[in-house]
Design a protein around this motif. Structure first.
Motif, PDB file in Angstrom:
ATOM      1  N   GLY A 116       0.717  -1.206  -0.087  1.00 51.82           N
ATOM      2  CA  GLY A 116      -0.093   0.100   0.183  1.00 51.82           C
ATOM      3  C   GLY A 116       0.796   1.273   0.085  1.00 51.82           C
ATOM      4  O   GLY A 116       2.030   1.299   0.048  1.00 51.82           O
ATOM      5  N   ALA A 117      -0.034   2.382   0.042  1.00 50.20           N
ATOM      6  CA  ALA A 117       0.618   3.758   0.152  1.00 50.20           C
ATOM      7  C   ALA A 117       1.541   3.944   1.505  1.00 50.20           C
ATOM      8  O   ALA A 117       1.333   3.065   2.464  1.00 50.20           O
ATOM      9  CB  ALA A 117      -0.223   4.758   0.057  1.00 50.20           C
ATOM     10  N   ASN A 118       2.511   4.552   1.484  1.00 56.19           N
ATOM     11  CA  ASN A 118       3.357   5.177   2.533  1.00 56.19           C
ATOM     12  C   ASN A 118       4.106   3.724   3.129  1.00 56.19           C
ATOM     13  O   ASN A 118       4.072   3.549   4.461  1.00 56.19           O
ATOM     14  CB  ASN A 118       2.473   5.639   3.846  1.00 56.19           C
ATOM     15  CG  ASN A 118       1.600   6.954   3.336  1.00 56.19           C
ATOM     16  OD1 ASN A 118       2.045   7.578   2.643  1.00 56.19           O
ATOM     17  ND2 ASN A 118       0.374   6.910   3.792  1.00 56.19           N
ATOM     18  N   ASP A 119       4.626   3.028   2.201  1.00 61.16           N
ATOM     19  CA  ASP A 119       5.479   1.957   2.524  1.00 61.16           C
ATOM     20  C   ASP A 119       4.873   0.698   3.485  1.00 61.16           C
ATOM     21  O   ASP A 119       5.383   0.347   4.256  1.00 61.16           O
ATOM     22  CB  ASP A 119       6.840   2.336   3.152  1.00 61.16           C
ATOM     23  CG  ASP A 119       7.526   3.249   2.291  1.00 61.16           C
ATOM     24  OD1 ASP A 119       7.342   2.961   1.079  1.00 61.16           O
ATOM     25  OD2 ASP A 119       8.495   3.870   2.537  1.00 61.16           O
ATOM     26  N   THR A 120       3.433   0.670   3.151  1.00 61.84           N
ATOM     27  CA  THR A 120       2.739  -0.318   4.091  1.00 61.84           C
ATOM     28  C   THR A 120       2.747  -1.646   3.484  1.00 61.84           C
ATOM     29  O   THR A 120       2.582  -1.738   2.098  1.00 61.84           O
ATOM     30  CB  THR A 120       1.251   0.303   3.838  1.00 61.84           C
ATOM     31  OG1 THR A 120       0.822   1.689   4.759  1.00 61.84           O
ATOM     32  CG2 THR A 120       0.317  -0.646   4.752  1.00 61.84           C
ATOM     33  N   VAL A 121       3.235  -2.540   4.056  1.00 61.95           N
ATOM     34  CA  VAL A 121       3.052  -3.900   3.516  1.00 61.95           C
ATOM     35  C   VAL A 121       2.418  -4.591   4.435  1.00 61.95           C
ATOM     36  O   VAL A 121       2.736  -4.768   5.905  1.00 61.95           O
ATOM     37  CB  VAL A 121       4.315  -4.540   3.334  1.00 61.95           C
ATOM     38  CG1 VAL A 121       4.266  -5.919   2.752  1.00 61.95           C
ATOM     39  CG2 VAL A 121       5.236  -3.866   2.211  1.00 61.95           C
ATOM     40  N   LEU A 122       1.350  -5.489   4.463  1.00 58.50           N
ATOM     41  CA  LEU A 122       0.475  -6.311   5.297  1.00 58.50           C
ATOM     42  C   LEU A 122       0.615  -7.769   4.784  1.00 58.50           C
ATOM     43  O   LEU A 122       0.867  -7.927   3.747  1.00 58.50           O
ATOM     44  CB  LEU A 122      -0.886  -5.916   5.147  1.00 58.50           C
ATOM     45  CG  LEU A 122      -1.354  -4.277   5.692  1.00 58.50           C
ATOM     46  CD1 LEU A 122      -2.736  -4.137   5.299  1.00 58.50           C
ATOM     47  CD2 LEU A 122      -0.764  -3.918   6.704  1.00 58.50           C
ATOM     48  N   GLN A 123       0.755  -8.451   5.804  1.00 62.13           N
ATOM     49  CA  GLN A 123       0.727 -10.147   5.243  1.00 62.13           C
ATOM     50  C   GLN A 123      -0.504 -10.772   6.059  1.00 62.13           C
ATOM     51  O   GLN A 123      -1.174 -10.486   7.050  1.00 62.13           O
ATOM     52  CB  GLN A 123       1.971 -10.682   5.755  1.00 62.13           C
ATOM     53  CG  GLN A 123       2.260 -10.825   7.126  1.00 62.13           C
ATOM     54  CD  GLN A 123       3.622 -11.911   7.264  1.00 62.13           C
ATOM     55  OE1 GLN A 123       4.482 -11.791   6.257  1.00 62.13           O
ATOM     56  NE2 GLN A 123       3.661 -12.524   8.474  1.00 62.13           N
ATOM     57  N   TYR A 124      -0.863 -11.906   5.385  1.00 62.11           N
ATOM     58  CA  TYR A 124      -1.922 -12.739   5.771  1.00 62.11           C
ATOM     59  C   TYR A 124      -1.256 -14.125   5.886  1.00 62.11           C
ATOM     60  O   TYR A 124      -0.789 -14.722   4.778  1.00 62.11           O
ATOM     61  CB  TYR A 124      -3.100 -12.768   4.926  1.00 62.11           C
ATOM     62  CG  TYR A 124      -4.338 -13.828   5.505  1.00 62.11           C
ATOM     63  CD1 TYR A 124      -5.057 -13.440   6.383  1.00 62.11           C
ATOM     64  CD2 TYR A 124      -4.520 -14.990   4.622  1.00 62.11           C
ATOM     65  CE1 TYR A 124      -5.958 -14.416   7.022  1.00 62.11           C
ATOM     66  CE2 TYR A 124      -5.230 -16.008   5.206  1.00 62.11           C
ATOM     67  CZ  TYR A 124      -6.067 -15.833   6.429  1.00 62.11           C
ATOM     68  OH  TYR A 124      -6.965 -16.799   6.566  1.00 62.11           O
ATOM     69  N   ASP A 125      -1.386 -15.022   7.094  1.00 61.13           N
ATOM     70  CA  ASP A 125      -1.125 -16.362   7.240  1.00 61.13           C
ATOM     71  C   ASP A 125      -1.879 -17.075   7.895  1.00 61.13           C
ATOM     72  O   ASP A 125      -2.803 -16.470   8.462  1.00 61.13           O
ATOM     73  CB  ASP A 125       0.416 -16.260   7.388  1.00 61.13           C
ATOM     74  CG  ASP A 125       0.849 -15.923   8.667  1.00 61.13           C
ATOM     75  OD1 ASP A 125       0.145 -15.617   9.352  1.00 61.13           O
ATOM     76  OD2 ASP A 125       2.134 -15.605   8.734  1.00 61.13           O
ATOM     77  N   ASP A 126      -1.457 -18.242   8.644  1.00 66.90           N
ATOM     78  CA  ASP A 126      -2.367 -19.144   9.575  1.00 66.90           C
ATOM     79  C   ASP A 126      -2.508 -18.108  10.958  1.00 66.90           C
ATOM     80  O   ASP A 126      -3.354 -18.515  11.541  1.00 66.90           O
ATOM     81  CB  ASP A 126      -1.477 -20.167   9.887  1.00 66.90           C
ATOM     82  CG  ASP A 126      -1.685 -21.276   8.772  1.00 66.90           C
ATOM     83  OD1 ASP A 126      -2.413 -20.865   7.538  1.00 66.90           O
ATOM     84  OD2 ASP A 126      -0.458 -22.053   8.604  1.00 66.90           O
ATOM     85  N   ALA A 127      -1.643 -17.099  11.167  1.00 68.83           N
ATOM     86  CA  ALA A 127      -1.883 -16.281  12.392  1.00 68.83           C
ATOM     87  C   ALA A 127      -3.012 -15.103  12.054  1.00 68.83           C
ATOM     88  O   ALA A 127      -3.219 -14.305  13.087  1.00 68.83           O
ATOM     89  CB  ALA A 127      -0.632 -15.883  12.867  1.00 68.83           C
ATOM     90  N   GLY A 128      -3.113 -14.913  10.914  1.00 73.85           N
ATOM     91  CA  GLY A 128      -4.148 -13.852  10.455  1.00 73.85           C
ATOM     92  C   GLY A 128      -3.543 -12.511   9.829  1.00 73.85           C
ATOM     93  O   GLY A 128      -2.329 -12.886   9.157  1.00 73.85           O
TER      94      GLY A 128
END
Length: 151
Positions: free
Chosen positions: A100-112
């Motif tokens: 995403g904008a502003n150097d945002t990186v999100l991740q989804y795995d077994d922990a949510g």
């Protein structure tokens, strides 16, 4: 169809020009648009995921919607991780990554859902790419970085 994602032979997800998610499956009567308020009234910027476990669409104000693999229904998956506009979805092994904008990186795995730790990467992330072996490559202001998966 913008940003098509082939999830298996004859099964494609993408976005129409209004940002609605489209699912198309060969031999099942054509394309199906996500017309629920979650998708239709909030234009999505990208779609992707790991089939059949999880398909996600992302958009403005950090909106992440996820498709239930059993029912095909879309629902809000996360709403409090960021308010940045989200622009891209990729997979790395068993993880889904969202840029995403502003150097945002999100991740989804077994922990949510969670924010990815990018402390070793310079600012101005321009792209992120994941691969089946679990490796993640991030292009930052000063070069290309490989992020090693957490143990």
């Amino acid at each position: 169809l913008k940003y098509p994602v082939i999830v298996e032979p004859g099964h494609v997800f993408g976005l129409d020009w209004n940002g609605r998610v489209i699912e198309w499956q060969l031999g099942v009567g054509g394309a199906v648009r996500c017309n629920t308020p979650i998708c239709a009234s909030n234009a999505m910027n990208a779609v992707g995921g790991r089939w059949p476990d999880a398909m996600v669409a992302v958009g403005a104000q950090g909106r992440i919607v996820m498709r239930d693999p059993a029912t095909g229904a879309w629902s809000v998956a996360a709403h409090d991780l960021t308010d940045a506009a989200l622009h891209g979805v990729t997979t790395a092994g068993d993880r889904i990554l969202v840029r995403g904008a502003n150097d945002t990186v999100l991740q989804y795995d077994d922990a949510g859902w969670m924010r990815a730790d990018l402390s070793q990467v310079d600012a101005l992330i321009t792209s992120i790419s994941g691969h089946a072996d679990g490796s993640i490559w991030v292009r930052g202001q000063t070069g290309l970085y490989e992020l090693l998966p957490s143990p």
